[in-house]
Design an enzyme around this catalytic site. Structure first.
Site, PDB file in Angstrom:
ATOM      1  N   ASP A  62     -38.224  -0.395  12.441  1.00  0.00           N
ATOM      2  CA  ASP A  62     -37.792  -1.902  12.256  1.00  0.00           C
ATOM      3  C   ASP A  62     -38.597  -2.192  10.731  1.00  0.00           C
ATOM      4  O   ASP A  62     -39.701  -2.339  10.511  1.00  0.00           O
ATOM      5  CB  ASP A  62     -38.375  -2.803  13.280  1.00  0.00           C
ATOM      6  N   ASN A  89     -31.314   1.463   2.857  1.00  0.00           N
ATOM      7  CA  ASN A  89     -30.115   0.906   3.165  1.00  0.00           C
ATOM      8  C   ASN A  89     -29.919  -0.156   3.820  1.00  0.00           C
ATOM      9  O   ASN A  89     -29.212  -1.138   4.079  1.00  0.00           O
ATOM     10  CB  ASN A  89     -29.248   1.904   3.644  1.00  0.00           C
ATOM     11  N   SER A 143     -26.742  -4.472  -4.783  1.00  0.00           N
ATOM     12  CA  SER A 143     -25.415  -4.988  -4.863  1.00  0.00           C
ATOM     13  C   SER A 143     -25.308  -5.738  -6.237  1.00  0.00           C
ATOM     14  O   SER A 143     -26.529  -6.122  -6.668  1.00  0.00           O
ATOM     15  CB  SER A 143     -25.534  -6.307  -3.916  1.00  0.00           C
ATOM     16  N   ALA A 158     -29.475 -16.706  -1.073  1.00  0.00           N
ATOM     17  CA  ALA A 158     -30.716 -15.936  -0.335  1.00  0.00           C
ATOM     18  C   ALA A 158     -30.238 -14.517  -0.472  1.00  0.00           C
ATOM     19  O   ALA A 158     -31.308 -13.588  -0.827  1.00  0.00           O
ATOM     20  CB  ALA A 158     -30.641 -16.177   1.247  1.00  0.00           C
ATOM     21  N   TYR A 159     -29.086 -14.082  -0.206  1.00  0.00           N
ATOM     22  CA  TYR A 159     -28.765 -12.465  -0.519  1.00  0.00           C
ATOM     23  C   TYR A 159     -29.087 -12.149  -2.137  1.00  0.00           C
ATOM     24  O   TYR A 159     -29.607 -11.169  -2.304  1.00  0.00           O
ATOM     25  CB  TYR A 159     -27.221 -12.356  -0.034  1.00  0.00           C
ATOM     26  N   LYS A 163     -31.569  -9.300  -3.461  1.00  0.00           N
ATOM     27  CA  LYS A 163     -31.367  -8.135  -4.357  1.00  0.00           C
ATOM     28  C   LYS A 163     -31.588  -7.983  -5.571  1.00  0.00           C
ATOM     29  O   LYS A 163     -31.957  -7.104  -6.214  1.00  0.00           O
ATOM     30  CB  LYS A 163     -29.843  -7.929  -4.294  1.00  0.00           C
ATOM     31  N   THR A 193     -17.264  -2.724   6.184  1.00  0.00           N
ATOM     32  CA  THR A 193     -18.081  -2.293   6.985  1.00  0.00           C
ATOM     33  C   THR A 193     -18.573  -3.704   7.880  1.00  0.00           C
ATOM     34  O   THR A 193     -17.646  -4.663   7.661  1.00  0.00           O
ATOM     35  CB  THR A 193     -19.494  -2.160   6.633  1.00  0.00           C
TER      36      THR A 193
END
Length: 235
Positions: A62, A89, A143, A158-159, A163, A193
């Site tokens: 984790d 990943n 990304s 946030a994402y 990145k 995905t």
């Protein structure tokens, strides 16, 4: 380097791009360690690949739990004594379409914990295994949302920040590592995905192929770059 099989590790390998990467690395002659925070899903994914006679084993890890990372690193060192390829990943996408400054701060904290600190702690824990043999290839699945130009537009804050930080880590680590150890960041594109959703134009297989070449680049290959489809893209 000895002629034993090269060993590769993929975090978040139980589904999506991670699963496809695990499969492709194994098809390319690697001994692959599939890691996942969920023992049941991870074990099942590894078993499925083993049934196709692929050299895949499962190790629970984790990335938001440092003890879990250290335990995995210890296990892999004991069992294989080497690590040639590391693919960071594992990632989460928790943003609803809300403003960064208005969202619950825990969304940003959880996103950073996996997407940034997760990769940071994994790299720190596994680099000694690479340094031991003076060879390694590290690939951070990033990304295009992490590109600095993306910060001028609101949404997915946030994402994006996670990145951007991962990209910064990639460059800083590349400036520090010695020997034939290379670290690069990759934008896999918009992939169908669980995370990307069903309308995404790219398959996990296409995404995996664009990442795999960095796992096998020679000593003259890039270090500290950001790539999409084997082409360098701006930070």
């Amino acid at each position: 380097m000895s002629h034993d099989k090269q060993v590769a590790l993929v975090t978040g390998g139980n589904r999506g791009i991670g699963y496809e990467l695990t499969k492709q690395l194994a098809l390319n002659g690697f001994k692959v360690i599939l890691t996942s925070r969920d023992p049941k899903n991870g074990h099942e994914a590894a078993q499925k690949l083993k049934q196709s006679n692929l050299d895949v084993s499962f190790v629970m890890m984790d990335v938001v739990n440092q003890e879990s990372i250290h335990q995995a690193a210890f296990t892999i060192n004991e069992k294989y004594g080497r690590l040639d390829v590391l693919i960071n990943n594992a990632g989460v996408y928790l943003d609803e379409n809300e403003k960064l400054l208005d969202m619950d701060p825990s969304i940003l904290e959880k996103t950073m914990a996996t997407n940034f600190f997760g990769a940071y702690h994994v790299i720190r824990s596994f680099i000694p295994l690479m340094e031991k043999q003076g060879y390694g290839r590290i690939i951070n699945v990033s990304s295009e949302y992490g590109a600095m130009s993306e910060m001028s537009y609101q949404g997915v804050g946030a994402y994006k920040l996670s990145k951007l930080a991962l990209n910064g880590l990639t460059r800083l680590a590349a400036a520090e590592i010695k020997g034939d150890i290379k670290i690069n960041a990759v934008d896999p594109g918009w992939v169908s995905t669980d995370m990307g959703g069903p309308s995404a134009p790219r398959t996990p297989k296409q995404a995996a192929e664009s990442i795999l070449w960095l796992a096998t680049i020679g000593p003259e290959g890039p270090n500290g770059g950001f790539f999409r489809d084997r082409k360098q893209i701006p930070w």
